[in-house]
Design a protein around this motif. Sequence first.
Motif, short mmCIF file in Angstrom:
data_model
loop_
_atom_site.label_atom_id
_atom_site.label_comp_id
_atom_site.label_asym_id
_atom_site.label_seq_id
_atom_site.Cartn_x
_atom_site.Cartn_y
_atom_site.Cartn_z
N ALA A 190 0.82 -1.21 0.00
CA ALA A 190 0.00 0.00 0.00
C ALA A 190 0.86 1.26 0.00
CB ALA A 190 -0.94 -0.01 1.21
N ASP A 191 1.90 1.27 0.82
CA ASP A 191 2.78 2.45 0.87
C ASP A 191 3.50 2.65 -0.45
OD1 ASP A 191 2.01 3.00 3.44
OD2 ASP A 191 3.83 2.20 4.38
N PHE A 192 3.94 1.53 -1.06
CA PHE A 192 4.66 1.63 -2.33
C PHE A 192 3.74 2.21 -3.41
CE2 PHE A 192 6.01 0.22 -6.48
CZ PHE A 192 7.38 0.44 -6.46
N LEU A 193 2.54 1.68 -3.52
CA LEU A 193 1.62 2.17 -4.56
C LEU A 193 1.23 3.62 -4.31
CD1 LEU A 193 -0.65 -0.98 -5.06
CD2 LEU A 193 1.21 -0.16 -6.52
N GLY A 194 1.07 4.00 -3.02
CA GLY A 194 0.78 5.38 -2.71
C GLY A 194 1.91 6.30 -3.14
N TYR A 195 3.15 5.88 -2.85
CA TYR A 195 4.32 6.66 -3.27
C TYR A 195 4.38 6.76 -4.79
CZ TYR A 195 9.14 7.23 -4.83
OH TYR A 195 10.27 7.62 -5.52
N PHE A 196 4.20 5.64 -5.47
CA PHE A 196 4.32 5.61 -6.92
C PHE A 196 3.27 6.53 -7.56
CE2 PHE A 196 4.21 3.90 -11.20
CZ PHE A 196 5.53 3.60 -11.44
N ASP A 197 2.05 6.49 -7.07
CA ASP A 197 1.00 7.34 -7.62
C ASP A 197 1.26 8.81 -7.36
OD1 ASP A 197 -0.36 5.18 -8.66
OD2 ASP A 197 -1.76 5.01 -6.98
N ARG A 198 1.80 9.15 -6.19
CA ARG A 198 2.13 10.56 -5.91
C ARG A 198 3.21 11.06 -6.87
NH1 ARG A 198 1.85 8.72 -0.67
NH2 ARG A 198 4.13 8.61 -0.46
N MET A 199 4.20 10.22 -7.12
CA MET A 199 5.25 10.61 -8.05
C MET A 199 4.67 10.86 -9.43
SD MET A 199 8.15 10.90 -6.47
CE MET A 199 9.35 10.84 -7.79
N ARG A 200 3.77 10.00 -9.88
CA ARG A 200 3.14 10.17 -11.20
C ARG A 200 2.40 11.50 -11.28
NH1 ARG A 200 -0.08 4.67 -12.47
NH2 ARG A 200 -0.94 5.99 -14.13
N ARG A 201 1.71 11.86 -10.22
CA ARG A 201 0.91 13.08 -10.24
C ARG A 201 1.76 14.35 -10.09
NH1 ARG A 201 -2.06 10.27 -6.38
NH2 ARG A 201 -1.29 11.73 -4.79
N GLU A 202 2.81 14.28 -9.28
CA GLU A 202 3.47 15.50 -8.82
C GLU A 202 4.86 15.74 -9.41
OE1 GLU A 202 3.55 15.21 -4.57
OE2 GLU A 202 1.37 14.95 -4.41
#
Length: 276
Positions: A190-202
């Motif tokens: 969950a933490d990894f996917l949250g990090y990955f999605d934030r990087m994609r957006r930001e």
Amino acid sequence: MNELRLPAADEQLLALARPSGRSVAADGLFDADSPICRWSRENAVVMGGGCALLLEIAHPLVAAGVARHSEFRRDPFGRLQRTLEAMSAIVFGSTHQAVAAARSIERVHDAVHGTLGQAAGAFEAGARYSGRDADLVTWVWATLAWTTVRIHERLLEPVEIGELDVFHADQARVARLLGLPADRTPATRADFLGYFDRMRRERLVVTDEARAIAEALFSRTSSGLVAGMPGAGLARALATSLLPAELREPFGLMWSEADEERLDRFASQVRRLRRR
């Protein structure tokens, strides 16, 4: 910029990769039947390398570092090959080999530093990049972990949630061996996917430097393919299929239903050969 500094002693470095409450065996950091070992030893996994590279250079500071501190035009897959060799030593090698691989990555990254020539997304012109920047090393590490799962699911078989949890916990150990701070390294699915999605957006913006690297990567005249890597056409198709959809057009990569059907047929052939 938060720069990494690995402990001077190898024992201290190994301690960073030690699983909680366990010692590290001299013959390696990971159990042979762990997901990180089983998935990484699949021949198909190397086919995801093109996607991992595109994800890396979708970060403007990583793209600047690659463009200015590698021979990507002459040897577009050379950097990927060296990265995969180091990761293989960490996952499959003895503890001595794992530490040596981490140290070799550290030495290469020490020479990489500079400033961004033009503003790109969240980054202003003049923003500093460094091969020792913890944020950039985290992103490069994450692209390899993410792509390993995606290529396994696309070409081989679905992965179980429980195994993904173990995989990401072990990947966090790899990250700590590379010097990434434990409190900033996502260690659960969950933490990894949250990090990955934030990087994609930001953070991700495809720059001219990134497009130039991608063009060299998939040139039909490229002679720098990784050993075992498919031809440039198939490498491009796999990278395009795996790449998040919002990054395809900025890289000049088109994808259609017909392309997806052709790749489905290829994946079926890979699975048949794997079962033999």
